[in-house]
Scaffold this motif. Sequence first.
Motif, mmCIF file in Angstrom:
data_model
loop_
_atom_site.group_PDB
_atom_site.id
_atom_site.type_symbol
_atom_site.label_atom_id
_atom_site.label_comp_id
_atom_site.label_asym_id
_atom_site.label_seq_id
_atom_site.Cartn_x
_atom_site.Cartn_y
_atom_site.Cartn_z
ATOM 1 N N VAL A 109 111.802 60.774 15.785
ATOM 2 C CA VAL A 109 110.501 60.848 16.451
ATOM 3 C C VAL A 109 109.688 61.961 15.790
ATOM 4 O O VAL A 109 110.133 63.114 15.752
ATOM 5 C CB VAL A 109 110.661 61.129 17.955
ATOM 6 C CG1 VAL A 109 109.294 61.307 18.618
ATOM 7 C CG2 VAL A 109 111.435 60.001 18.621
ATOM 8 N N PRO A 110 108.497 61.689 15.271
ATOM 9 C CA PRO A 110 107.691 62.732 14.627
ATOM 10 C C PRO A 110 107.316 63.829 15.618
ATOM 11 O O PRO A 110 106.999 63.560 16.776
ATOM 12 C CB PRO A 110 106.449 61.981 14.141
ATOM 13 C CG PRO A 110 106.851 60.544 14.114
ATOM 14 C CD PRO A 110 107.844 60.367 15.216
ATOM 15 N N ALA A 111 107.362 65.054 15.147
ATOM 16 C CA ALA A 111 106.998 66.186 15.999
ATOM 17 C C ALA A 111 106.368 67.266 15.138
ATOM 18 O O ALA A 111 106.732 67.448 13.979
ATOM 19 C CB ALA A 111 108.223 66.730 16.725
ATOM 20 N N ARG A 112 105.389 67.959 15.700
ATOM 21 C CA ARG A 112 104.762 69.061 14.981
ATOM 22 C C ARG A 112 104.501 70.207 15.953
ATOM 23 O O ARG A 112 104.461 70.006 17.177
ATOM 24 C CB ARG A 112 103.458 68.624 14.329
ATOM 25 C CG ARG A 112 102.368 68.221 15.295
ATOM 26 C CD ARG A 112 101.041 68.082 14.589
ATOM 27 N NE ARG A 112 99.979 67.641 15.489
ATOM 28 C CZ ARG A 112 98.696 67.829 15.250
ATOM 29 N NH1 ARG A 112 98.311 68.447 14.139
ATOM 30 N NH2 ARG A 112 97.782 67.396 16.101
ATOM 31 N N VAL A 113 104.330 71.394 15.400
ATOM 32 C CA VAL A 113 104.129 72.594 16.205
ATOM 33 C C VAL A 113 102.775 73.206 15.855
ATOM 34 O O VAL A 113 102.469 73.416 14.678
ATOM 35 C CB VAL A 113 105.254 73.627 15.950
ATOM 36 C CG1 VAL A 113 104.979 74.922 16.717
ATOM 37 C CG2 VAL A 113 106.609 73.052 16.339
ATOM 38 N N VAL A 114 101.984 73.472 16.867
ATOM 39 C CA VAL A 114 100.729 74.207 16.700
ATOM 40 C C VAL A 114 101.018 75.651 17.106
ATOM 41 O O VAL A 114 101.229 75.930 18.287
ATOM 42 C CB VAL A 114 99.610 73.615 17.569
ATOM 43 C CG1 VAL A 114 98.342 74.456 17.434
ATOM 44 C CG2 VAL A 114 99.336 72.166 17.184
ATOM 45 N N PRO A 115 101.084 76.585 16.169
ATOM 46 C CA PRO A 115 101.458 77.967 16.494
ATOM 47 C C PRO A 115 100.495 78.602 17.488
ATOM 48 O O PRO A 115 99.307 78.260 17.540
ATOM 49 C CB PRO A 115 101.412 78.685 15.141
ATOM 50 C CG PRO A 115 101.515 77.596 14.124
ATOM 51 C CD PRO A 115 100.843 76.405 14.723
ATOM 52 N N GLY A 116 101.012 79.531 18.268
ATOM 53 C CA GLY A 116 100.191 80.245 19.234
ATOM 54 C C GLY A 116 100.505 81.726 19.219
ATOM 55 O O GLY A 116 101.322 82.193 18.429
ATOM 56 N N VAL A 117 99.864 82.466 20.095
ATOM 57 C CA VAL A 117 100.127 83.896 20.239
ATOM 58 C C VAL A 117 101.299 84.054 21.202
ATOM 59 O O VAL A 117 101.256 83.559 22.331
ATOM 60 C CB VAL A 117 98.894 84.642 20.775
ATOM 61 C CG1 VAL A 117 99.198 86.130 20.956
ATOM 62 C CG2 VAL A 117 97.720 84.448 19.830
ATOM 63 N N SER A 118 102.350 84.726 20.754
ATOM 64 C CA SER A 118 103.525 84.915 21.607
ATOM 65 C C SER A 118 103.364 86.160 22.467
ATOM 66 O O SER A 118 102.344 86.857 22.396
ATOM 67 C CB SER A 118 104.778 85.034 20.745
ATOM 68 O OG SER A 118 104.816 86.297 20.104
#
Length: 506
Positions: A109-118
């Motif tokens: 299943v395709p998956a991607r991550v949109v980075p954020g402020v931790s």
Amino acid sequence: MITLVGLGPGDPGLITRAAWEMISAARVLYLRTAVHPTVAALPPSVVVRAFDDLYEQAERFDEVYERIADELIARARGGEAVVYATPGDPLTAEATSRHLLRRARAQGVPARVVPGVSFVEPVCALLGVDPLEHGLQLLDALDLMVGDTTVDAPSWASLHGFTYTPPLLPFPLTPTRPALICQVYSRSVASHVKLSLLERYPVDHLVTLVRAAGVVDAEAAVELPLHTLDHRNDFDHLTSLFVPPLTPLADLRGPDGVAYVVARLLGPGGCPWDREQTPQSLRASLLEEVHEALEALDAGNDEALVEELGDVLINVLMLSEMARQAERFDAGEVFNAVAGKLIRRHPHVFGELDVAASDQVLHNWEAIKRAEHATKGVSRQSALDGIPPSLPALAAAQKVVSKAARAGFDAPEIDHAWDALAEELAELRAVTTDPAQAEAELGDLLLAVARLGWRLDVDAESALRAAVARFRRRFARLETLLNGRDLRSLSIDEKLALWERARDDG
């Protein structure tokens, strides 16, 4: 497609533009938890579905992660464009994201991550800490909680009348580097974290409890001694703990600290006396410290035993550091050798071998040792080879008879050992004027005693040391009972009477 986005640390202004656009375009936004300050500021047009109810239904966090991943992957495989939002950054201290990505890749299943402020950035900003300056460590508070103690298999503790508590090994932090521990969300978790940190940090080490970092008008940082960490009640899901580093000379509860001390003593500007020593000059010290440790062990004095075991360790580390500076070997090779040996010789613990009893363990141990020696090209001509000549005579005697027995030279009945003892005693009594013969017969008698001790599962060396210690204590009591009299002036009956009184006193 599954897209993972971060909601930032808590202030809506810290959501990235890319994450905000992805959230705004979502038909349904799936949240790990709705208990987060940013949720109230999400676009009103977005339908929000949170998985908070799973935490109440499941018994383990792993089960929650599995159910979230299963549902999101099922929806993606059904054609839905899934957007999954987590607090902070999707891949910083977020176990559900890691679990979801692994499962998605495994199922294609395709998956991607949109980075954020931790949470890391606002915590560091609040504390004025550069995470790269000293190598900031990040850790989940749950990683500092010891494992389950309800284990059916026996341990040393359970076999000797104690309650087993598993150690926190390997210790997940390097105390000489700063650490940021997240998910300190309750007083119970804080208590576990405190107890684990006290294994390596001083009780009064100052730590900083950080709450709601990055949330305007809510963030706070409180410095407090480590031992008071769980004396508070203001923990929540936005609480983290900053642990400043120890100096090498303050890292005294772990192997690195004492190794640093020894290296300094033998290094430039170290101790002149220590630098003058050689491996051979430490031989007497090593032997002396081992005997002092045995004395403390026999006395049941834990405080003394702690000190004497430390002295033995000093000798081990001194010898290792001398060898390192001479480019022969180092402490790492010592650790590697002993750890590798323990793993190889315990295939019933670290492998698949099944054993029924301890005698089978010893049989396997000897077989593995022979194989190791053969690999190294070491050939022992006798089953009695390999006994250190420096062993005390009684310990060496018991080692000899035990090795001979394992090689097959022993009678199966213990009566044979009793008969041999009686026979050797009679032969000694028969000796009259020949000192050489008396010495030989006394040696045979002591060897027979060592053999009987082995058959009775009694360490002859320890038994004799304990007997000598008892004799000394009783003799000291006898001396107090003399009341100034000369012991040599008393009759044998008077001496025996005093001895009995000394024995009755304990």
